[in-house]
Write a protein that holds these residues in place. Structure first.
Motif, PDB file in Angstrom:
ATOM      1  N   CYS A 257       0.770  -1.277  -0.055  1.00  0.00           N
ATOM      2  CA  CYS A 257      -0.049  -0.146  -0.184  1.00  0.00           C
ATOM      3  C   CYS A 257       0.835   1.354   0.107  1.00  0.00           C
ATOM      4  O   CYS A 257       1.699   1.337   0.880  1.00  0.00           O
ATOM      5  CB  CYS A 257      -0.828  -0.128   1.134  1.00  0.00           C
ATOM      6  SG  CYS A 257      -1.890   1.444   1.313  1.00  0.00           S
TER       7      CYS A 257
ATOM      8  N   ARG B 121     -16.336  -5.212   8.461  1.00  0.00           N
ATOM      9  CA  ARG B 121     -15.018  -5.080   8.260  1.00  0.00           C
ATOM     10  C   ARG B 121     -14.305  -5.258   9.696  1.00  0.00           C
ATOM     11  O   ARG B 121     -14.777  -5.112  10.859  1.00  0.00           O
ATOM     12  CB  ARG B 121     -14.704  -3.802   8.040  1.00  0.00           C
ATOM     13  CG  ARG B 121     -13.166  -3.437   7.461  1.00  0.00           C
ATOM     14  CD  ARG B 121     -13.129  -2.138   6.752  1.00  0.00           C
ATOM     15  NE  ARG B 121     -13.975  -1.791   5.771  1.00  0.00           N
ATOM     16  CZ  ARG B 121     -13.688  -1.024   4.881  1.00  0.00           C
ATOM     17  NH1 ARG B 121     -12.926   0.032   5.232  1.00  0.00           N
ATOM     18  NH2 ARG B 121     -14.507  -0.763   3.822  1.00  0.00           N
TER      19      ARG B 121
ATOM     20  N   TYR C  18      -8.023  -4.027   3.011  1.00  0.00           N
ATOM     21  CA  TYR C  18      -7.943  -2.520   2.924  1.00  0.00           C
ATOM     22  C   TYR C  18      -7.061  -1.883   3.655  1.00  0.00           C
ATOM     23  O   TYR C  18      -6.738  -2.454   4.918  1.00  0.00           O
ATOM     24  CB  TYR C  18      -9.287  -1.923   3.434  1.00  0.00           C
ATOM     25  CG  TYR C  18     -10.649  -2.206   2.692  1.00  0.00           C
ATOM     26  CD1 TYR C  18     -11.519  -3.238   3.067  1.00  0.00           C
ATOM     27  CD2 TYR C  18     -10.980  -1.541   1.741  1.00  0.00           C
ATOM     28  CE1 TYR C  18     -12.423  -3.761   2.270  1.00  0.00           C
ATOM     29  CE2 TYR C  18     -12.218  -1.749   0.826  1.00  0.00           C
ATOM     30  CZ  TYR C  18     -12.976  -2.772   1.289  1.00  0.00           C
ATOM     31  OH  TYR C  18     -14.008  -3.273   0.567  1.00  0.00           O
TER      32      TYR C  18
ATOM     33  N   TRP D 291      -8.671   5.635   3.910  1.00  0.00           N
ATOM     34  CA  TRP D 291      -8.822   4.450   3.268  1.00  0.00           C
ATOM     35  C   TRP D 291      -8.380   4.258   1.675  1.00  0.00           C
ATOM     36  O   TRP D 291      -8.703   4.683   0.992  1.00  0.00           O
ATOM     37  CB  TRP D 291     -10.390   3.587   3.646  1.00  0.00           C
ATOM     38  CG  TRP D 291     -10.512   3.675   5.056  1.00  0.00           C
ATOM     39  CD1 TRP D 291     -10.931   4.768   5.721  1.00  0.00           C
ATOM     40  CD2 TRP D 291     -10.344   2.451   5.952  1.00  0.00           C
ATOM     41  NE1 TRP D 291     -11.157   4.602   7.158  1.00  0.00           N
ATOM     42  CE2 TRP D 291     -10.814   3.114   7.411  1.00  0.00           C
ATOM     43  CE3 TRP D 291      -9.931   1.517   5.758  1.00  0.00           C
ATOM     44  CZ2 TRP D 291     -10.882   2.392   8.299  1.00  0.00           C
ATOM     45  CZ3 TRP D 291     -10.091   0.463   7.035  1.00  0.00           C
ATOM     46  CH2 TRP D 291     -10.510   0.940   8.305  1.00  0.00           C
TER      47      TRP D 291
ATOM     48  N   GLN E  17      -8.870   1.426  -1.469  1.00  0.00           N
ATOM     49  CA  GLN E  17      -9.943   0.916  -2.233  1.00  0.00           C
ATOM     50  C   GLN E  17     -10.459  -0.454  -2.072  1.00  0.00           C
ATOM     51  O   GLN E  17     -11.386  -0.936  -2.266  1.00  0.00           O
ATOM     52  CB  GLN E  17     -10.006   1.338  -3.796  1.00  0.00           C
ATOM     53  CG  GLN E  17     -10.085   2.664  -4.318  1.00  0.00           C
ATOM     54  CD  GLN E  17     -11.327   3.330  -4.107  1.00  0.00           C
ATOM     55  OE1 GLN E  17     -12.345   2.715  -4.298  1.00  0.00           O
ATOM     56  NE2 GLN E  17     -11.211   4.315  -3.164  1.00  0.00           N
ATOM     57  N   GLY E  18      -9.241  -1.181  -1.566  1.00  0.00           N
ATOM     58  CA  GLY E  18      -9.297  -2.480  -1.315  1.00  0.00           C
ATOM     59  C   GLY E  18      -8.695  -3.262  -2.542  1.00  0.00           C
ATOM     60  O   GLY E  18      -8.724  -3.075  -3.607  1.00  0.00           O
TER      61      GLY E  18
END
Length: 117
Positions: free
Chosen positions: A22, A45, A94, A107, A109-110
Motif C-alpha cells: 500500500c 470489516r 483494505y 482508506w 479501495q481494497g
C-alpha cells in the motif's frame, strides 16, 4: 488528504503466501499509523494488523504468527506478508492510515484475496 493505493491481492491455495503493498501519497506527514483491515462477504470489516510510525506492531488473534506487517517510511509504503493462508482469510483487504493506531481516517479501495482449500 491522504490517498492510499493497494496492490498484491490475488489467488492462493491454502498454505500459500501473498504479499500486499500500500503506497500513501498526499498529506503523508499526517500519517502516524498504518494498518490493514479486511471484509469477507456478509461480514463486518475487521482489523488485521496495525503498525505505528516507530514500528510497533499489533495483530488480531486470527492472523498472529501467520501475517507480518511492515512499513518503509522512506517509500511511504506499508506491507502485509501473509503466510500459511487459510480459506477463511478470503476477503477484500483494505489499507488504512491515520494519526494513531486507534484512529484510521483514510482508506484505500481494497484488494481481493481469495484462498482456496
Amino acid at each position: 488528504q491522504v490517498q492510499l493505493v493497494e496492490s498484491g491481492g490475488g489467488f492462493s491455495q491454502a498454505g500459500g503466501s501473498l504479499r500486499l503493498s500500500c503506497v500513501a501519497s498526499g498529506s503523508i506527514r499526517s500519517i502516524n499509523a498504518m494498518g490493514w483491515f479486511r471484509q469477507a462477504p456478509g461480514k463486518q470489516r475487521e482489523w488485521v494488523a496495525r503498525i505505528s510510525r516507530g514500528g510497533s506492531t499489533y495483530y488480531s488473534d486470527s492472523v498472529e504468527g501467520r501475517f507480518t506487517i511492515s512499513r518503509d517510511n522512506a517509500k511511504n509504503t506499508v506491507y502485509l506478508q501473509m503466510s500459511s493462508l487459510k480459506p477463511e482469510d478470503t476477503a477484500v483487504y483494505y489499507c488504512a492510515a491515520g494519526p494513531n493506531i486507534l484512529d484510521f481516517d483514510s482508506w484505500g479501495q481494497g484488494t481481493q484475496v481469495t484462498v482456496s482449500s
